[in-house]
Design an enzyme around this catalytic site. Structure first.
Site, short mmCIF file in Angstrom:
data_model
loop_
_atom_site.label_atom_id
_atom_site.label_comp_id
_atom_site.label_asym_id
_atom_site.label_seq_id
_atom_site.Cartn_x
_atom_site.Cartn_y
_atom_site.Cartn_z
N VAL A 141 -8.66 9.87 -1.65
CA VAL A 141 -8.91 9.03 -2.83
C VAL A 141 -8.29 7.69 -2.47
O VAL A 141 -7.06 7.55 -2.45
CB VAL A 141 -8.31 9.64 -4.11
N PRO A 142 -9.12 6.70 -2.13
CA PRO A 142 -8.64 5.50 -1.44
C PRO A 142 -7.93 4.47 -2.33
O PRO A 142 -8.39 3.34 -2.51
CB PRO A 142 -9.92 4.93 -0.84
N CYS A 143 -6.77 4.83 -2.81
CA CYS A 143 -5.98 3.90 -3.62
C CYS A 143 -5.58 2.67 -2.80
O CYS A 143 -5.30 1.62 -3.36
CB CYS A 143 -4.76 4.59 -4.22
N HIS A 144 -5.58 2.80 -1.47
CA HIS A 144 -5.25 1.65 -0.62
C HIS A 144 -6.29 0.55 -0.71
O HIS A 144 -6.02 -0.58 -0.32
CB HIS A 144 -5.05 2.10 0.83
#
Length: 149
Positions: A115-118
Site C-alpha cells: 500500500v504505497p504510502c510513500h
C-alpha cells in the site's frame, strides 16, 4: 504468524502474515525470519519484482484497515499509479477528508510498499513523513525507485 525477510534497495523488508493475509511489513530492523508459507513466498516474489522494476502492482490479501476512513485512504493510495505521487491535500480532496487525517492514516499503514504510502507527499512536493525504515530517507529511496523523471 510467520515472518520472512528479504533484502531490498531500502534495506531488509520483514513481511509478516498469518494463514490468510499479509499482516505487517517492516523496513529495517524487525523480527527474525521465522518461516515460509505459500503466501509469504508470493509476497516475497512480488516485492522482489517490484524492487527490480519488473512489477508495478501487487495481488496479495492484506489485513483490513482498522477504520472506514483508513479504508478510503488505503484505496486512494493503491489507486496512485506507479511512477506518480500525490499530495496529502490532493488525496484528502479525493476522499472528502483533510490532509492531516490522511497523513495520520498513512502513518498507520501496516503494509507499506504494497500500500504505497510513500507516494503521498507534503504540499509542494516536500517528502513529508514516513514511519518505516529510517523515516524520510527511506521514503526518498522508495519514491526514487519508481518516480519517472
Amino acid at each position: 504468524m510467520e515472518t520472512i525477510v528479504l533484502q531490498s534497495p531500502v534495506g531488509p523488508v520483514h513481511v509478516t502474515a498469518d494463514d490468510n493475509v499479509i499482516y505487517r511489513i517492516m523496513i529495517g530492523d524487525g523480527p527474525a525470519e521465522t518461516g515460509e508459507t505459500p503466501l509469504l513466498c508470493r509476497a516475497a516474489e512480488q516485492l522482489t519484482a517490484y524492487f527490480a522494476g519488473t512489477a508495478k502492482t501487487f495481488d496479495l490479501p492484506l489485513v483490513p484497515p482498522e477504520t472506514p476512513f483508513q479504508a478510503r485512504v488505503r484505496a486512494a493510495m493503491i489507486a496512485i499509479p506507479y511512477g506518480e505521487t500525490l499530495t496529502y491535500g490532493a488525496l484528502a480532496a479525493q476522499i472528502g477528508g483533510v490532509a492531516r487525517a490522511v497523513g495520520q492514516a498513512c502513518g498507520h499503514n501496516p503494509v507499506p510498499v504494497i500500500v504505497p504510502c510513500h507516494r503521498v507527499l507534503a504540499a509542494g512536493g516536500a517528502i513529508g513523513g514516513f514511519s518505516g525504515g529510517d523515516g524520510t530517507p527511506t521514503k526518498r529511496k522508495l519514491v526514487a525507485l519508481v518516480v519517472t523523471a
